[in-house]
Design a protein around this motif. Structure first.
Motif, short mmCIF file in Angstrom:
data_model
loop_
_atom_site.label_atom_id
_atom_site.label_comp_id
_atom_site.label_asym_id
_atom_site.label_seq_id
_atom_site.Cartn_x
_atom_site.Cartn_y
_atom_site.Cartn_z
N ARG A 331 3.45 0.03 11.52
CA ARG A 331 2.56 1.07 12.04
C ARG A 331 2.49 0.95 13.56
NH1 ARG A 331 -3.68 1.18 10.50
NH2 ARG A 331 -3.77 -0.59 11.92
N ASP A 334 -2.45 0.82 17.04
CA ASP A 334 -3.72 1.46 16.65
C ASP A 334 -4.87 0.73 17.33
OD1 ASP A 334 -5.86 2.67 15.42
OD2 ASP A 334 -5.36 2.07 13.38
N ARG A 357 -8.25 6.68 20.74
CA ARG A 357 -7.84 5.71 19.73
C ARG A 357 -6.43 5.99 19.23
NH1 ARG A 357 -10.27 4.50 13.71
NH2 ARG A 357 -8.70 2.90 13.53
N MET A 428 -0.33 7.87 8.35
CA MET A 428 -1.52 7.40 7.66
C MET A 428 -2.36 8.64 7.34
SD MET A 428 -1.95 3.84 8.13
CE MET A 428 -3.68 3.75 7.84
N GLU A 430 -5.88 9.31 7.01
CA GLU A 430 -7.19 8.69 7.20
C GLU A 430 -8.18 9.63 7.86
OE1 GLU A 430 -6.53 4.99 9.35
OE2 GLU A 430 -5.09 5.93 10.69
N ASP A 454 -10.67 4.01 7.12
CA ASP A 454 -11.09 5.07 8.02
C ASP A 454 -11.39 6.36 7.28
OD1 ASP A 454 -11.22 4.08 10.70
OD2 ASP A 454 -9.07 3.72 10.59
N ARG A 464 -17.67 2.23 9.37
CA ARG A 464 -17.06 1.20 8.51
C ARG A 464 -17.51 -0.21 8.88
NH1 ARG A 464 -10.67 1.24 10.07
NH2 ARG A 464 -10.64 -0.88 9.28
MG MG Z 1 -7.29 3.03 10.00
#
Ligand code: MG
Ligand code: PEP
Length: 574
Positions: A331, A334, A357, A428, A430, A454, A464
């Motif tokens: 990935r 992030d 982000r 992803m 999310e 997420d 979260r």
């Molecule tokens: Mg995430």
């Protein structure tokens, strides 16, 4: 005390309180006749800090390798800088400042100069100056340094641990941790699971006051239970639970070498999540059939500058080679939303999780993004690497990321460097918007991977990381389960495969549901893999389908959880 069981296992040990004290600098000036004494104090502190840094560097080099130790080398060099130290001395001499105040002002001056010049190298230096400055000031005002004290086995008790703190924990001495804040999906909890140490998070404010360093503490990371200074019978009970847990883990080993298939032969891939290349070993030891999520941001942490393309290439290549023909999903970076880099200036944001982000940063800092893309493409030559983009909310973002990937390919081709021409790419899932444009997104990629950590926070508007509302961050919410089942259907309608790499993937109650809706892959902390394989082998796919249909017809989280718990306990499906 009850908290949230964030990483399974039981440990009994001595408390070590990790306190991040605020530094308070005395403003009052010294007298003229105290100047030499103050300069002497500065030099004593300098020597002490240098010695400490050397010891930490050697220790980290031994435990975690030279890469992770490099940051400390840069710090030691700063303390020998021919301009920095005389500048501090001059402030003491001319302005009669206390040594700590002089250090603070000089460091600030340097940081401000670096801030004005936009340069990748100087960004790294800036955080070095800040770190070293703090260390020196702390020494001068005799506040404690934590790292070098950890020479015996301890259980860390802290208000909270940042992902960077957790990545730095030395598991040869840290046996478990307990934090006042945090939840099951906070990154420190996720890290604890990948390190394989028990953790209880979110025990609530005030816990730090209830214990002292050196107290005995018993921690059950499975149940989320913590007892300070336990009585003999409690200790006995914890020891029994520990033995039981270890025996259970031992029994699961027989699932290690078999594929995850249902009783009637339906296969679902069970793979591991990693944040550090060394965790590949524990995924393999636990029977993982690949890597479903390599959180690369951890490679960027606990260091003073960005990792180069070459350095990343070597890491990705090593992971790919270790996994042989098994898939490795890398990935892209992030960061943001609590995952910060010391050398990457992030402005304070009101809502970091809704802010600057992940892919949003990559698409703006294309130089950083392309270094990573090039490294991944090059490593693709050495194994079965796939690439995944985090936090995709729109088709434009995905197309922009793919364009940069194409650009990187073109450059590599022109430079005559070897790279994988064919590499699967995915996103992803999310952010809730993805369901509404799932068809369009699916046409651009080879796979989806559902990030429930997420996804749940964005669907239900539940932070979260916040222990006060941790109960609400539930994968059993009917909206979440219905969303997931629809995303799976959409992916399959568009002929792409779909996996899940959020923490819910390894939730034992939900395994029949995931089987029933037809997820193709489940990616989780190494520690959950064997139990998941065992559960999968106990199900028939038609039964699992019935469970999914029934769960989708229920209307509250409690009902769904109760239904799935009953089934786990052996009750009939309907
Ligand atoms: Mg995430
Ligand atoms: C997720 O959000 O579910 C996920 C797997 O990514 P991370 O936990 O790293 O945000």
């Amino acid at each position: 005390m009850r908290g949230i069981g964030a990483s399974p296992g039981i440990e009994i040990g001595k408390v070590y309180q990790l306190v991040n004290q605020d530094i308070k600098i005395e403003e009052q000036n010294i007298k003229k006749q105290e100047v030499e004494e103050e300069i002497e104090r500065l030099h004593v502190a300098l020597q002490k800090v240098k010695k400490e840094l050397k010891a930490i560097k050697e220790h980290i080099e031994e435990e975690l390798g030279p890469d992770k130790a490099r940051i400390f080398e840069a710090h030691i060099m700063l303390l020998d800088d021919p301009e920095l130290i005389p500048a501090i001395e001059e402030k003491i001499r001319k302005q009669h400042l206390r040594a700590e105040k002089a250090v603070d002002e000089v460091m600030d001056h340097y940081i401000n100069i670096f801030k004005r010049i936009e340069n990748k190298y100087l960004e790294g230096r800036k955080s070095d100056v800040r770190d070293v400055g703090h260390r020196l000031i702390k020494e001068l005002i005799s506040q404690e340094q934590t790292e070098h004290k950890l020479q015996e086995e301890v259980i860390i008790v802290a208000r909270d641990l940042t992902p960077a703190d957790t990545a730095r924990l030395d598991t040869s001495v840290v046996k478990a941790f307990v934090t006042e804040q945090g939840s099951r999906t906070s990154h420190s909890a996720i890290m604890a699971r990948s390190l394989g140490i028990p953790a209880v998070v979110g025990v609530g404010d005030g816990f730090m006051e209830k214990c002292n360093s050196g107290d005995t503490i018993a921690v059950d990371g499975t149940e989320g239970e913590v007892v300070v200074e336990p009585e003999e019978d409690v200790l006995r009970n914890f020891r029994e639970r520990k033995a039981e847990f270890e025996k259970h883990q031992q029994d699961l080993i027989r699932y290690r070498d078999s594929n995850a298939v249902t009783e009637d032969g339906k296969k679902i891939e069970v793979v591991g999540n990693i944040g550090d290349p060394d965790e590949v070993d524990s995924v393999l030891e636990n029977g993982g059939e690949g890597i479903g999520l390599f959180r690369t941001e951890f490679l960027y942490m606990n260091r003073s500058e960005l990792p180069s393309e070459e350095e990343q290439f070597q890491v990705y290549r090593r992971v790919a080679e270790k996994m042989g023909s098994a898939p490795v999903i890398i990935r892209t970076l992030d960061i943001g939303g609590g995952k910060n880099l010391p050398y990457f200036e992030m402005t304070e944001e009101e809502n970091p999780f809704l802010g600057y982000r992940a892919i949003r940063i990559s698409l703006e800092k294309t130089e950083i993004f392309k270094d990573q893309l090039r490294a991944i493409l090059r490593a693709g030559k050495y194994g079965n690497i796939k690439i995944m983009f985090p936090m995709i909310s729109s088709l434009e973002e995905l197309c922009a990321a793919k364009r940069l990937m194409e650009e990187s390919r073109r450059e590599l081709r022109e430079e005559g460097l070897e790279f994988a021409e064919q590499i699967e790419s995915g996103i992803m899932i999310e952010i809730p918007s993805t369901l509404m444009i799932a068809g369009e997104l699916a046409r651009e990629v080879d796979f989806f991977s559902i990030g429930t950590n997420d996804l749940i926070q964005y669907m239900l508007a539940v932070d979260r990381n916040n222990e006060k509302i941790a109960r609400m961050h539930s994968p059993f919410h009917p909206a979440v389960l219905r969303f997931i089942s629809r995303i799976v259907a959409q992916a399959h309608e568009n002929d792409i495969w779909v996996g899940m790499c959020g923490e819910a993937a390894g939730n034992d109650l939900l395994i029949p549901f995931w089987l029933g809706i037809g997820l193709d892959e489940l990616s989780m902390s190494a520690i959950s893999i064997l139990e998941t394989k065992k559960l999968i082998s106990s199900w028939r796919s038609d039964d699992a389908l019935q469970v999914a249909e029934k769960a989708l017809s229920l209307t509250t989280s409690d009902e769904i959880k109760e239904y799935l718990s009953d089934i786990r306990g052996g009750k009939s499906i309907d």
